[in-house]
Design an enzyme around this catalytic site. Structure first.
Site, PDB file in Angstrom:
ATOM      1  N   GLU A   1      -3.113 -10.939  13.365  1.00 26.04           N
ATOM      2  CA  GLU A   1      -3.225 -12.269  13.310  1.00 26.04           C
ATOM      3  C   GLU A   1      -2.561 -13.042  12.388  1.00 26.04           C
ATOM      4  O   GLU A   1      -1.812 -12.328  11.466  1.00 26.04           O
ATOM      5  CB  GLU A   1      -4.713 -12.752  13.016  1.00 26.04           C
ATOM      6  CG  GLU A   1      -5.535 -12.217  12.055  1.00 26.04           C
ATOM      7  CD  GLU A   1      -5.222 -13.129  10.759  1.00 26.04           C
ATOM      8  OE1 GLU A   1      -5.230 -14.216  10.992  1.00 26.04           O
ATOM      9  OE2 GLU A   1      -5.191 -12.789   9.725  1.00 26.04           O
TER      10      GLU A   1
ATOM     11  N   SER B   1      -4.980  -0.401   4.602  1.00 31.74           N
ATOM     12  CA  SER B   1      -6.239  -0.213   4.503  1.00 31.74           C
ATOM     13  C   SER B   1      -6.823   0.684   5.587  1.00 31.74           C
ATOM     14  O   SER B   1      -6.741   0.079   6.701  1.00 31.74           O
ATOM     15  CB  SER B   1      -7.043  -1.402   3.844  1.00 31.74           C
ATOM     16  OG  SER B   1      -8.622  -1.176   4.029  1.00 31.74           O
TER      17      SER B   1
ATOM     18  N   GLY C   1      -9.907  -3.295  10.518  1.00 34.39           N
ATOM     19  CA  GLY C   1      -9.368  -2.855  12.153  1.00 34.39           C
ATOM     20  C   GLY C   1      -8.065  -2.673  12.382  1.00 34.39           C
ATOM     21  O   GLY C   1      -7.547  -1.655  12.728  1.00 34.39           O
ATOM     22  N   THR C   2      -7.066  -3.698  11.632  1.00 35.31           N
ATOM     23  CA  THR C   2      -5.610  -3.381  11.780  1.00 35.31           C
ATOM     24  C   THR C   2      -5.021  -2.258  11.016  1.00 35.31           C
ATOM     25  O   THR C   2      -4.354  -1.289  11.480  1.00 35.31           O
ATOM     26  CB  THR C   2      -4.893  -4.597  11.476  1.00 35.31           C
ATOM     27  OG1 THR C   2      -5.503  -5.835  12.214  1.00 35.31           O
ATOM     28  CG2 THR C   2      -3.519  -4.768  11.742  1.00 35.31           C
TER      29      THR C   2
ATOM     30  N   THR D   1     -16.570  -4.373   2.499  1.00 28.61           N
ATOM     31  CA  THR D   1     -16.377  -5.549   3.184  1.00 28.61           C
ATOM     32  C   THR D   1     -16.760  -5.808   4.588  1.00 28.61           C
ATOM     33  O   THR D   1     -16.918  -6.765   5.324  1.00 28.61           O
ATOM     34  CB  THR D   1     -14.697  -5.797   3.159  1.00 28.61           C
ATOM     35  OG1 THR D   1     -14.082  -4.897   3.752  1.00 28.61           O
ATOM     36  CG2 THR D   1     -14.305  -6.055   1.818  1.00 28.61           C
TER      37      THR D   1
ATOM     38  N   ASN E   1     -10.413   0.505  -3.996  1.00 28.46           N
ATOM     39  CA  ASN E   1     -10.610  -0.901  -4.948  1.00 28.46           C
ATOM     40  C   ASN E   1     -11.594  -0.566  -6.015  1.00 28.46           C
ATOM     41  O   ASN E   1     -11.420  -1.181  -6.948  1.00 28.46           O
ATOM     42  CB  ASN E   1     -10.973  -2.003  -3.882  1.00 28.46           C
ATOM     43  CG  ASN E   1      -9.994  -2.405  -3.064  1.00 28.46           C
ATOM     44  OD1 ASN E   1      -8.655  -2.166  -3.343  1.00 28.46           O
ATOM     45  ND2 ASN E   1     -10.237  -3.067  -2.087  1.00 28.46           N
TER      46      ASN E   1
ATOM     47  N   ASN F   1      -3.618  -5.441  -6.960  1.00 30.38           N
ATOM     48  CA  ASN F   1      -2.079  -5.165  -6.208  1.00 30.38           C
ATOM     49  C   ASN F   1      -1.091  -5.177  -7.256  1.00 30.38           C
ATOM     50  O   ASN F   1      -0.177  -4.532  -7.223  1.00 30.38           O
ATOM     51  CB  ASN F   1      -1.873  -6.541  -5.322  1.00 30.38           C
ATOM     52  CG  ASN F   1      -2.692  -6.289  -4.385  1.00 30.38           C
ATOM     53  OD1 ASN F   1      -3.097  -4.876  -3.770  1.00 30.38           O
ATOM     54  ND2 ASN F   1      -3.155  -7.394  -3.560  1.00 30.38           N
TER      55      ASN F   1
ATOM     56  N   GLU G   1      11.310  16.144  -1.159  1.00 33.39           N
ATOM     57  CA  GLU G   1      10.822  16.747  -2.285  1.00 33.39           C
ATOM     58  C   GLU G   1       9.311  16.792  -2.689  1.00 33.39           C
ATOM     59  O   GLU G   1       8.640  17.851  -3.022  1.00 33.39           O
ATOM     60  CB  GLU G   1      11.533  16.654  -3.673  1.00 33.39           C
ATOM     61  CG  GLU G   1      12.926  17.355  -3.604  1.00 33.39           C
ATOM     62  CD  GLU G   1      13.818  17.217  -4.875  1.00 33.39           C
ATOM     63  OE1 GLU G   1      13.655  18.037  -5.791  1.00 33.39           O
ATOM     64  OE2 GLU G   1      14.448  16.239  -5.123  1.00 33.39           O
TER      65      GLU G   1
END
Length: 452
Positions: free
Chosen positions: A69, A138, A142-143, A177, A204, A226, A252
């Site tokens: 999306e 992650s 879903g994605t 989540t 996280n 991040n 390596e």
């Protein structure tokens, strides 16, 4: 020139990618619009590893941002770095995966696979000697779970001899989540087991704790998290991008860290992780840094490495570091009784030393330091991450809760049991690898267990 293509998938992968590319630009002297900043460009850097140079002297990241999306990618298109990225290398669909592995893998994601692979081919064609791919995603959504698994499977076919290293965010012990995170995580890991080469495991909760305890951030947000991920990625890839006395390339990493194809899930750690305010009170010598990267509090995933044994590790030093100091520090670590190594692995350490000092962004919480150490390690304690994940999967699947959402997207219910059995076998693999007996290890392989 040994190029690396970075692929950022889903919200977590793209938002981490934004921070990574901001830091890469700062380290290589590249402005927000892709032009080279001659005053800050480092002579030892090879920015062609991560950037391609256009006809007008503009540098473009060798990357691809993909989401099912458009909202997250749209925010990148409107960010201060909007002129840095090639528009064709930001791909979006029209509907999201709704936290459903099956939508990302079988229906919505499947429709986007060909256009994504076509674009990756074009980026690869612009490389003279492609090392491999870094994938940021992650497995909770879903994605990041479904589409990332689908793409990694396809990369194994399209680029069979190129290394695939992923930075994979796993669900946290206390932070969820989505209620179906355990399903997504187990199904995605089942695919990564077969098709990925190295998976650096992040979660996280571990990074939140680092932000709070190490960087003194009381209420960390995803941007803070991040920043930590980007500093870790920078340290891990430093020797791929800058010349040094002891350098390590992607192949390596794979050769030294992965004894069997399935055993490719890595812990990562970084030192020092200190705030700007505390920088004055820390010595940060090589011995202290080396000891710190073995501490559980510095690990980017929630597990205790002292509960397991190290199979192998890569230590990457950067900044004002002398090789002899590194040798002495590693000897000291080997002598510690609370840091255990499997006795069947002949060489536990791969060392990289690079003179390029760590870089911090102006809005970063990190202190500017003269030297740092990062570690990627293969430790049997990583199985603790999978044990927690499997337990949560079992609680849901015992009631067949939410299974119909996945089956309605074209997935066979039998895939749940197949994936769960594969993860149970992975736990067993790690238990057997921690065995001190070489004879037991030999017998495990003779019996044709899952380590193949």
């Amino acid at each position: 020139m040994r190029e690396i293509i970075n692929i950022h998938i889903g919200q977590a992968g793209i938002q981490a990618g934004e921070q990574v590319w901001s830091l890469m630009c700062a380290e290589h002297g590249i402005n927000q619009d892709g032009t080279r900043n001659s005053t800050s460009a480092n002579g030892n850097s090879d920015c062609s590893v991560l950037f391609s140079e256009g006809s007008r002297g503009k540098y473009v990241p060798r990357n691809l941002m993909v989401d099912l999306e458009p909202s997250v990618v749209d925010s990148v298109r409107n960010s201060s770095y909007k002129e840095l990225y090639h528009p064709a290398q930001m791909i979006t669909g029209r509907e999201d995966a709704a936290n459903n592995f099956a939508r990302g893998h079988y229906t919505v994601g499947k429709d986007m696979l060909d256009v994504t692979v076509d674009r990756l081919r074009k980026i690869a064609d612009n490389c003279t000697s492609l090392q491999g791919f870094q994938i940021f995603h992650s497995v909770g959504g879903g994605t990041g779970s479904g589409f990332a698994s689908l793409l990694v499977e396809r990369l194994s076919v399209e680029f069979p001899k190129k290394c695939k290293l992923s930075y994979t965010v796993y669900p946290s012990p206390q932070l969820a989540t989505s209620v179906v995170e355990p399903y997504n995580s187990v199904l995605s890991t089942h695919s990564l087991l077969e098709h990925n080469d190295i998976s650096v495991v992040l979660d996280n909760q571990a990074i939140y704790d680092i932000c709070k305890q190490r960087l003194k951030i009381e209420r960390a947000n995803y941007r803070n998290l991040n920043h930590v991920i980007s500093q870790t990625v920078s340290a891990i890839t430093c020797s791929l991008r800058f010349s040094g006395s002891l350098n390590v390339d992607m192949n390596e990493y794979q050769t030294n860290l992965v004894p069997y194809p399935r055993i490719h899930f890595m812990l990562s750690s970084l030192a020092p992780m200190i705030s700007r305010q505390e920088n004055y009170y820390h010595e940060n010598n090589v011995a202290e840094l080396t000891s710190s990267v073995f501490e559980a509090d510095n690990m980017m995933a929630k597990c205790n490495p002292r509960d397991g044994k190290y199979i192998a590790s890569c230590l990457m030093y950067r900044g004002d570091v002398v090789n002899k100091e590194v040798t002495d520090a590693v000897k000291n670590v080997k002598s510690k009784a609370n840091i255990q190594f499997v006795d069947w692995s002949p060489c536990a350490f791969k060392i990289g030393v690079n003179s390029q000092k760590p870089t911090v962004l102006p809005d970063s919480e990190f202190a500017q330091v003269e030297r740092s150490c990062a570690m990627i390690s293969n430790n049997t304690a990583i199985s603790q991450v999978f044990e927690r994940m499997n337990d949560k999967f079992d609680l849901l699947y015992a009631k067949r809760a939410y299974v119909h959402h996945f089956v309605s997207e074209g997935m066979e219910e039998g895939e749940f049991a197949e994936a769960r059995e594969d993860l149970a076998a992975l736990e067993k693999d790690y238990t057997e690898l921690a065995s001190n007996s070489v004879n037991e290890e030999d017998s495990m392989l003779d019996e044709g267990e899952t380590l193949n």
